[in-house]
Scaffold this active site. Structure first.
Site, mmCIF file in Angstrom:
data_model
loop_
_atom_site.group_PDB
_atom_site.id
_atom_site.type_symbol
_atom_site.label_atom_id
_atom_site.label_comp_id
_atom_site.label_asym_id
_atom_site.label_seq_id
_atom_site.Cartn_x
_atom_site.Cartn_y
_atom_site.Cartn_z
ATOM 1 N N LYS A 153 30.103 35.551 39.096
ATOM 2 C CA LYS A 153 30.349 36.944 38.341
ATOM 3 C C LYS A 153 31.809 37.279 38.244
ATOM 4 C CE LYS A 153 26.909 38.337 40.944
ATOM 5 N NZ LYS A 153 26.258 37.094 41.229
ATOM 6 N N ILE A 154 32.395 37.155 39.592
ATOM 7 C CA ILE A 154 33.721 37.796 39.761
ATOM 8 C C ILE A 154 34.768 36.776 38.910
ATOM 9 C CG2 ILE A 154 35.483 38.497 41.384
ATOM 10 C CD1 ILE A 154 33.214 39.323 43.405
ATOM 11 N N THR A 226 40.564 37.011 47.337
ATOM 12 C CA THR A 226 39.862 38.366 47.449
ATOM 13 C C THR A 226 38.403 38.032 47.800
ATOM 14 O OG1 THR A 226 39.328 38.100 45.331
ATOM 15 C CG2 THR A 226 41.162 39.658 45.782
ATOM 16 N N SER A 227 38.123 36.749 48.499
ATOM 17 C CA SER A 227 36.869 36.568 48.506
ATOM 18 C C SER A 227 36.280 36.616 50.107
ATOM 19 C CB SER A 227 36.388 35.002 47.951
ATOM 20 O OG SER A 227 35.221 34.685 47.661
ATOM 21 N N ARG A 228 36.466 35.464 50.963
ATOM 22 C CA ARG A 228 36.145 35.641 52.364
ATOM 23 C C ARG A 228 37.481 35.070 53.007
ATOM 24 N NH1 ARG A 228 33.427 39.277 51.293
ATOM 25 N NH2 ARG A 228 31.247 39.607 51.828
ATOM 26 N N ASP A 252 43.391 39.803 50.305
ATOM 27 C CA ASP A 252 42.580 41.039 50.423
ATOM 28 C C ASP A 252 41.676 40.664 51.804
ATOM 29 O OD1 ASP A 252 41.742 43.641 50.023
ATOM 30 O OD2 ASP A 252 39.762 42.681 49.091
ATOM 31 N N GLU A 257 39.519 39.062 60.370
ATOM 32 C CA GLU A 257 39.714 40.380 59.994
ATOM 33 C C GLU A 257 39.025 41.612 60.619
ATOM 34 O OE1 GLU A 257 38.670 40.285 55.810
ATOM 35 O OE2 GLU A 257 36.845 41.501 56.307
ATOM 36 N N HIS A 289 40.770 44.322 52.664
ATOM 37 C CA HIS A 289 39.184 44.228 52.111
ATOM 38 C C HIS A 289 38.905 45.396 51.165
ATOM 39 C CE1 HIS A 289 35.533 41.646 52.843
ATOM 40 N NE2 HIS A 289 35.325 42.231 51.877
ATOM 41 N N GLN A 290 39.811 45.466 50.487
ATOM 42 C CA GLN A 290 39.923 46.717 49.383
ATOM 43 C C GLN A 290 39.314 46.422 48.090
ATOM 44 O OE1 GLN A 290 44.024 48.384 49.569
ATOM 45 N NE2 GLN A 290 43.547 49.329 47.575
ATOM 46 N N ALA A 291 39.254 45.093 47.852
ATOM 47 C CA ALA A 291 39.064 44.627 46.251
ATOM 48 C C ALA A 291 37.726 45.601 45.777
ATOM 49 C CB ALA A 291 38.703 43.146 46.194
ATOM 50 N N PHE A 292 36.582 45.931 46.652
ATOM 51 C CA PHE A 292 35.581 46.401 46.132
ATOM 52 C C PHE A 292 35.662 48.049 45.878
ATOM 53 C CE2 PHE A 292 33.833 49.089 49.374
ATOM 54 C CZ PHE A 292 34.795 48.773 50.556
HETATM 55 P P1 NAI Z 1 28.534 34.538 42.764
HETATM 56 O O1 NAI Z 1 27.580 34.147 43.617
HETATM 57 O O2 NAI Z 1 28.289 35.265 41.475
HETATM 58 O O3 NAI Z 1 29.685 33.217 42.400
HETATM 59 C C1 NAI Z 1 29.983 32.383 43.534
HETATM 60 C C2 NAI Z 1 30.324 31.050 42.548
HETATM 61 O O4 NAI Z 1 30.778 30.273 43.714
HETATM 62 C C3 NAI Z 1 29.303 30.556 42.285
HETATM 63 O O5 NAI Z 1 29.330 29.999 40.752
HETATM 64 C C4 NAI Z 1 29.024 29.215 42.700
HETATM 65 O O6 NAI Z 1 28.278 28.146 42.126
HETATM 66 C C5 NAI Z 1 30.159 28.861 43.308
HETATM 67 N N1 NAI Z 1 30.091 28.068 44.601
HETATM 68 C C6 NAI Z 1 29.254 27.826 45.677
HETATM 69 N N2 NAI Z 1 29.723 26.948 46.462
HETATM 70 C C7 NAI Z 1 30.754 26.730 46.018
HETATM 71 C C8 NAI Z 1 31.486 25.515 46.533
HETATM 72 N N3 NAI Z 1 31.179 24.816 47.692
HETATM 73 N N4 NAI Z 1 32.846 25.282 45.833
HETATM 74 C C9 NAI Z 1 33.048 25.853 44.665
HETATM 75 N N5 NAI Z 1 32.284 26.954 44.268
HETATM 76 C C10 NAI Z 1 31.187 27.081 44.830
HETATM 77 O O7 NAI Z 1 29.510 35.592 43.545
HETATM 78 P P2 NAI Z 1 30.568 36.727 42.956
HETATM 79 O O8 NAI Z 1 29.707 37.939 42.895
HETATM 80 O O9 NAI Z 1 31.204 36.089 42.040
HETATM 81 O O10 NAI Z 1 31.252 36.764 44.322
HETATM 82 C C11 NAI Z 1 32.119 35.878 44.812
HETATM 83 C C12 NAI Z 1 32.661 36.245 46.200
HETATM 84 O O11 NAI Z 1 33.514 37.335 46.378
HETATM 85 C C13 NAI Z 1 31.213 36.528 47.430
HETATM 86 O O12 NAI Z 1 30.949 35.400 48.162
HETATM 87 C C14 NAI Z 1 32.246 37.347 48.214
HETATM 88 O O13 NAI Z 1 32.428 36.792 49.585
HETATM 89 C C15 NAI Z 1 33.265 37.821 47.638
HETATM 90 N N6 NAI Z 1 33.410 39.388 47.508
HETATM 91 C C16 NAI Z 1 34.787 40.050 47.979
HETATM 92 C C17 NAI Z 1 34.564 41.589 47.753
HETATM 93 C C18 NAI Z 1 35.807 42.130 48.276
HETATM 94 O O14 NAI Z 1 35.874 43.582 48.147
HETATM 95 N N7 NAI Z 1 37.052 41.487 48.813
HETATM 96 C C19 NAI Z 1 33.772 42.231 47.194
HETATM 97 C C20 NAI Z 1 32.712 41.206 46.490
HETATM 98 C C21 NAI Z 1 32.497 39.998 46.998
#
Ligand code: NAI
Length: 341
Positions: A153-154, A226-228, A252, A257, A289-292
């Site tokens: 999604k992101i 911005t993921s983990r 982020d 952290e 960790h502000q992206a959200f």
């Molecule tokens: P999502 O589930 O919609 O997309 C994740 C994508 O990663 C999927 O297309 C999946 O197939 C792919 N994926 C899974 N394993 C993989 C691998 N080994 N190698 C490559 N791609 C792989 O998740 P969404 O909503 O897009 O969020 C992504 C990440 O963003 C979350 O897991 C979360 O950690 C992080 N996040 C960070 C925030 C922040 O405030 N910084 C807020 C919200 C999410």
């Protein structure tokens, strides 16, 4: 319904109070993070609501279970802080799978633009009536190649934003879909001027960006995370920056952290030497960790979390429940019985 909301911040309260009072949920806002020492604060509660840096390990799950807590409602998408295997049969775990992919994708772009156009430095200079441009030279995004890892999604929103800037976008995903120019990780590293991480943290993606991966990237690459945090080996990142292999990093999230981000530790000595060194670099931008953190996202998070709890406690099932069987075709009970156990 009584729900203990751990690690509560002032910005959490308005939306949770609004949706809680509309739906008969009394949120008890607790500043403490959930861990083995604080789990007893959930005494008398039907469920707990937790965020990214709360600890929901086996010991915490056992304690909550013994207290009669039935549900863990994550007010976030990622669930790497929950031992979902141990929770199975004890606590129902539900999450907010999506709340605003725009919030995170737009923050990733904001960090990139800030970093490469040095607007954070210009802001500080002009406030001091220093109007010199020395050291502020950036580069055009137009025509550059962005590599996106994780096209969920992101990642998809972020790819659209990059295309709007006239960038060439290539992508890698373990489960590729449509609408992206997919390449192997090797090719992505070799071709990308910038790389943005949007995949989840799993055993497989832990330290995905390590010394070996950094070596295979273009010299001067800009990394955006911005993921983990633990997707990147922070020590290898620091070495890559010192060796001038990495041109800039926008972070982020950070591997260690949990004791630092979201808190004001400005009056304390920073124990984490790697983070302190990273922050001291002129080409590293860190946000906490502000992206959200947009109004829309906070509202959606509170609404979905509340709906998850209401649905679960009223109907015994919840579409956003998850367990370690979820998605495994042979073992997943949810697609048959609508609940994980
Ligand atoms: P999502 O589930 O919609 O997309 C994740 C994508 O990663 C999927 O297309 C999946 O197939 C792919 N994926 C899974 N394993 C993989 C691998 N080994 N190698 C490559 N791609 C792989 O998740 P969404 O909503 O897009 O969020 C992504 C990440 O963003 C979350 O897991 C979360 O950690 C992080 N996040 C960070 C925030 C922040 O405030 N910084 C807020 C919200 C999410």
């Amino acid at each position: 319904m009584n729900i203990a909301l751990f690690d509560a911040k002032s910005y959490d309260r308005p939306a949770f109070e609004k949706y809680g009072s509309k739906n008969g949920i009394r949120y008890k806002f607790l500043e403490a993070r959930l861990d083995e020492d604080t789990a007893d604060l959930a005494h008398g509660q039907d469920g707990v609501c937790v965020f990214v840096n709360d600890t929901v390990n086996a010991a915490v799950i056992d304690r909550l279970h013994a207290l009669g807590v039935q549900a863990v409602a994550l007010r976030c998408a990622g669930f790497n802080n929950v031992d979902v295997r141990h929770a199975y049969g004890r606590l129902h775990v539900m999450r907010v799978p999506a709340y605003s992919p725009y919030a995170v994708a737009e923050h990733a772009m904001a960090m990139l633009l800030t970093s490469i156009r040095r607007t954070h430095k210009a802001y500080i200079r002009t406030r001091d009536f220093n109007f010199s441009l020395n050291g502020l030279t950036g580069f055009d995004l137009h025509g550059k190649t962005m590599g996106v890892i994780g096209t969920g999604k992101i990642g998809r929103v972020f790819m659209d934003i990059c295309r709007g800037f006239g960038m060439r976008v290539i992508a890698y995903d373990k489960f590729p879909g449509d609408g992206a120019d997919y390449v192997s990780l090797e090719e992505l590293y070799a071709q990308s001027d910038m790389i943005s991480l949007h995949c989840p943290l799993t055993e497989e993606t832990y330290h995905l960006i390590d010394a070996n991966a950094i070596m295979r990237m273009k010299k001067g690459v800009v990394l955006i995370n911005t993921s983990r945090g633990a997707l990147i080996d922070a020590e290898a990142l620091l070495d890559g920056i010192k060796a001038r292999q990495i041109g800039a990093a926008c972070l982020d999230v950070y591997e260690e952290e949990s004791d630092i981000f979201f808190e004001d530790v400005s009056g304390h000595i920073m124990d984490d030497d790697i983070l302190a060194r990273l922050i001291s670099m002129p080409n590293v931008l860190v946000t906490s960790h502000q992206a959200f953190l947009t109004q829309e996202a906070l509202d959606n998070i509170a609404q979905t979390t509340t709906e998850n709890l209401v649905t679960f406690f009223n109907q015994g099932t919840c579409p956003n429940e998850l367990c370690y069987h979820c998605g495994r075709v042979d073992e997943c009970r949810k697609h048959r019985l609508e609940k994980c156990f």
